[in-house]
Design a protein around this motif. Structure first.
Motif, PDB file in Angstrom:
ATOM      1  N   GLY A  55     -13.575  -3.499   7.095  1.00  0.00           N
ATOM      2  CA  GLY A  55     -13.099  -4.170   6.338  1.00  0.00           C
ATOM      3  C   GLY A  55     -12.011  -3.835   5.504  1.00  0.00           C
ATOM      4  O   GLY A  55     -11.597  -4.876   4.845  1.00  0.00           O
ATOM      5  N   TRP A  56     -11.748  -3.020   5.360  1.00  0.00           N
ATOM      6  CA  TRP A  56     -10.259  -2.421   4.086  1.00  0.00           C
ATOM      7  C   TRP A  56      -8.940  -3.524   4.867  1.00  0.00           C
ATOM      8  O   TRP A  56      -8.774  -3.226   6.190  1.00  0.00           O
ATOM      9  N   LEU A  57      -8.046  -3.847   3.407  1.00  0.00           N
ATOM     10  CA  LEU A  57      -6.991  -4.402   3.428  1.00  0.00           C
ATOM     11  C   LEU A  57      -6.183  -3.016   3.338  1.00  0.00           C
ATOM     12  O   LEU A  57      -6.365  -2.575   2.337  1.00  0.00           O
ATOM     13  N   PRO A  58      -4.736  -3.624   3.392  1.00  0.00           N
ATOM     14  CA  PRO A  58      -3.305  -2.220   3.346  1.00  0.00           C
ATOM     15  C   PRO A  58      -3.398  -2.432   1.841  1.00  0.00           C
ATOM     16  O   PRO A  58      -3.174  -1.165   1.249  1.00  0.00           O
ATOM     17  N   GLU A  59      -3.988  -3.731   1.268  1.00  0.00           N
ATOM     18  CA  GLU A  59      -3.766  -3.769  -0.507  1.00  0.00           C
ATOM     19  C   GLU A  59      -4.262  -2.522  -0.953  1.00  0.00           C
ATOM     20  O   GLU A  59      -4.839  -2.920  -1.966  1.00  0.00           O
ATOM     21  N   ASP A  60      -6.107  -3.172   0.048  1.00  0.00           N
ATOM     22  CA  ASP A  60      -7.138  -2.203  -0.620  1.00  0.00           C
ATOM     23  C   ASP A  60      -6.915  -0.862  -1.017  1.00  0.00           C
ATOM     24  O   ASP A  60      -7.297   0.307  -2.004  1.00  0.00           O
ATOM     25  N   VAL A  61      -6.322  -0.193   0.031  1.00  0.00           N
ATOM     26  CA  VAL A  61      -5.678   0.798  -0.178  1.00  0.00           C
ATOM     27  C   VAL A  61      -4.824   1.431  -1.485  1.00  0.00           C
ATOM     28  O   VAL A  61      -4.880   2.392  -2.301  1.00  0.00           O
ATOM     29  N   TYR A  62      -3.329   1.150  -0.739  1.00  0.00           N
ATOM     30  CA  TYR A  62      -2.443   0.610  -2.435  1.00  0.00           C
ATOM     31  C   TYR A  62      -3.085   0.786  -3.906  1.00  0.00           C
ATOM     32  O   TYR A  62      -2.863   1.657  -4.764  1.00  0.00           O
ATOM     33  N   CYS A  63      -3.975  -0.362  -3.770  1.00  0.00           N
ATOM     34  CA  CYS A  63      -5.198  -0.527  -4.854  1.00  0.00           C
ATOM     35  C   CYS A  63      -5.523   0.907  -5.384  1.00  0.00           C
ATOM     36  O   CYS A  63      -5.604   1.045  -6.505  1.00  0.00           O
ATOM     37  N   ALA A  64      -6.464   1.443  -4.588  1.00  0.00           N
ATOM     38  CA  ALA A  64      -6.754   2.600  -4.648  1.00  0.00           C
ATOM     39  C   ALA A  64      -6.148   3.983  -5.109  1.00  0.00           C
ATOM     40  O   ALA A  64      -5.776   4.632  -5.992  1.00  0.00           O
ATOM     41  N   LEU A  65      -4.952   3.812  -4.469  1.00  0.00           N
ATOM     42  CA  LEU A  65      -3.925   4.988  -4.776  1.00  0.00           C
ATOM     43  C   LEU A  65      -3.096   5.197  -6.040  1.00  0.00           C
ATOM     44  O   LEU A  65      -3.074   5.447  -6.840  1.00  0.00           O
ATOM     45  N   ARG A  66      -3.169   3.864  -6.462  1.00  0.00           N
ATOM     46  CA  ARG A  66      -2.416   3.570  -7.793  1.00  0.00           C
ATOM     47  C   ARG A  66      -2.801   3.522  -9.035  1.00  0.00           C
ATOM     48  O   ARG A  66      -2.784   4.157  -9.594  1.00  0.00           O
ATOM     49  N   SER A  67      -4.585   2.890  -8.566  1.00  0.00           N
ATOM     50  CA  SER A  67      -5.527   3.121  -9.611  1.00  0.00           C
ATOM     51  C   SER A  67      -5.917   4.321  -9.934  1.00  0.00           C
ATOM     52  O   SER A  67      -6.631   4.529 -10.833  1.00  0.00           O
ATOM     53  N   GLY A  68      -5.855   4.886  -9.143  1.00  0.00           N
ATOM     54  CA  GLY A  68      -6.453   6.270  -8.809  1.00  0.00           C
ATOM     55  C   GLY A  68      -7.354   6.926  -8.661  1.00  0.00           C
ATOM     56  O   GLY A  68      -8.390   7.708  -7.795  1.00  0.00           O
ATOM     57  N   GLY A  69      -7.849   6.037  -7.666  1.00  0.00           N
ATOM     58  CA  GLY A  69      -9.446   6.152  -7.028  1.00  0.00           C
ATOM     59  C   GLY A  69      -9.169   6.568  -5.765  1.00  0.00           C
ATOM     60  O   GLY A  69      -9.853   7.219  -4.683  1.00  0.00           O
ATOM     61  N   ALA A  70      -7.787   6.779  -4.864  1.00  0.00           N
ATOM     62  CA  ALA A  70      -7.532   7.846  -3.966  1.00  0.00           C
ATOM     63  C   ALA A  70      -6.381   8.470  -3.842  1.00  0.00           C
ATOM     64  O   ALA A  70      -5.468   7.579  -4.973  1.00  0.00           O
ATOM     65  N   ALA A  71      -5.894   9.129  -3.455  1.00  0.00           N
ATOM     66  CA  ALA A  71      -4.294   9.663  -3.558  1.00  0.00           C
ATOM     67  C   ALA A  71      -3.966   9.627  -2.257  1.00  0.00           C
ATOM     68  O   ALA A  71      -4.995  10.168  -1.197  1.00  0.00           O
ATOM     69  N   LEU A  72      -2.223   9.701  -2.191  1.00  0.00           N
ATOM     70  CA  LEU A  72      -1.751   9.574  -0.746  1.00  0.00           C
ATOM     71  C   LEU A  72      -0.819  11.371  -0.973  1.00  0.00           C
ATOM     72  O   LEU A  72      -0.543  11.631  -1.702  1.00  0.00           O
ATOM     73  N   TYR A  73      -1.405  11.827   0.157  1.00  0.00           N
ATOM     74  CA  TYR A  73      -0.495  13.264   0.573  1.00  0.00           C
ATOM     75  C   TYR A  73       0.236  13.143   2.191  1.00  0.00           C
ATOM     76  O   TYR A  73      -0.711  12.794   2.943  1.00  0.00           O
ATOM     77  N   LEU A  74       1.846  13.402   1.602  1.00  0.00           N
ATOM     78  CA  LEU A  74       2.028  13.715   3.264  1.00  0.00           C
ATOM     79  C   LEU A  74       2.254  14.818   3.574  1.00  0.00           C
ATOM     80  O   LEU A  74       2.003  16.112   3.069  1.00  0.00           O
ATOM     81  N   VAL A  75       1.895  14.800   5.238  1.00  0.00           N
ATOM     82  CA  VAL A  75       1.786  15.812   6.300  1.00  0.00           C
ATOM     83  C   VAL A  75       2.968  16.110   6.318  1.00  0.00           C
ATOM     84  O   VAL A  75       4.089  15.904   7.391  1.00  0.00           O
ATOM     85  N   GLU A  76       3.582  17.668   6.345  1.00  0.00           N
ATOM     86  CA  GLU A  76       4.777  17.406   6.405  1.00  0.00           C
ATOM     87  C   GLU A  76       5.201  19.748   6.628  1.00  0.00           C
ATOM     88  O   GLU A  76       3.853  20.148   7.344  1.00  0.00           O
ATOM     89  N   VAL A  77       5.581  19.776   8.138  1.00  0.00           N
ATOM     90  CA  VAL A  77       5.439  20.466   9.391  1.00  0.00           C
ATOM     91  C   VAL A  77       6.938  21.202   9.244  1.00  0.00           C
ATOM     92  O   VAL A  77       7.769  20.332   9.517  1.00  0.00           O
ATOM     93  N   ASP A  78       7.266  22.619   8.793  1.00  0.00           N
ATOM     94  CA  ASP A  78       8.424  22.505   8.471  1.00  0.00           C
ATOM     95  C   ASP A  78       9.872  21.884   8.147  1.00  0.00           C
ATOM     96  O   ASP A  78      11.154  21.856   8.025  1.00  0.00           O
ATOM     97  N   GLY A  79       8.593  21.549   7.619  1.00  0.00           N
ATOM     98  CA  GLY A  79       9.984  20.400   6.089  1.00  0.00           C
ATOM     99  C   GLY A  79      10.433  19.029   6.777  1.00  0.00           C
ATOM    100  O   GLY A  79      11.122  18.393   6.161  1.00  0.00           O
TER     101      GLY A  79
END
Length: 134
Positions: A27-51
């Protein structure tokens, strides 16, 4: 590659587009994810392959009664990229740095039942739910 707080606002709009289309079993919303990221409760990592950016992970550190675990909350990648194979060692490194003893993920997609064991994941629990009758 960790997305630092200082650039989260620049990266989030394109991640949000993908997040909006994801199945949300709990039941999470995209806003929940952003709030968790902004507050430090989660971390966003970009996945890169060969740049080249091929996807992203949203990770959380969860605290269980027997220690910490690194939880893959969200994972998205192009269909031709096997994120678990490409980044298994990096996930272990991150987990060790957090003093986590386990890496977990949950999913509504039944296909992971066959795929997860390839990466040494086993079923931890099965959760069933029903709505309360009014």
């Amino acid at each position: 590659k960790l997305v630092e707080q200082s650039v989260l606002g620049e990266v989030w709009p394109r991640a949000r587009t993908v997040v909006t289309g994801m199945a949300r079993g709990d039941g999470w919303l995209p806003e929940d994810v952003y709030c968790a990221l902004r507050s430090g409760g989660a971390a966003l990592y970009l996945v890169e392959v060969d740049g080249a950016e091929v996807g992203f992970l949203v990770l959380r550190t969860l605290h269980d009664f027997d220690g910490h675990r690194l939880h893959i909350w969200l994972l998205h990648a192009r269909s031709d990229v096997d994120v678990m194979a490409e980044f298994s060692d990096e996930l272990d490194r991150m987990a060790r740095s957090l003093q986590a003893t386990r890496i977990t993920f949950s999913t509504t997609r039944r296909g992971w039942e066959k795929v997860a064991p390839r990466y040494q994941f086993s079923v931890r629990e099965t959760v069933f739910e029903r709505k309360v009758k009014s």
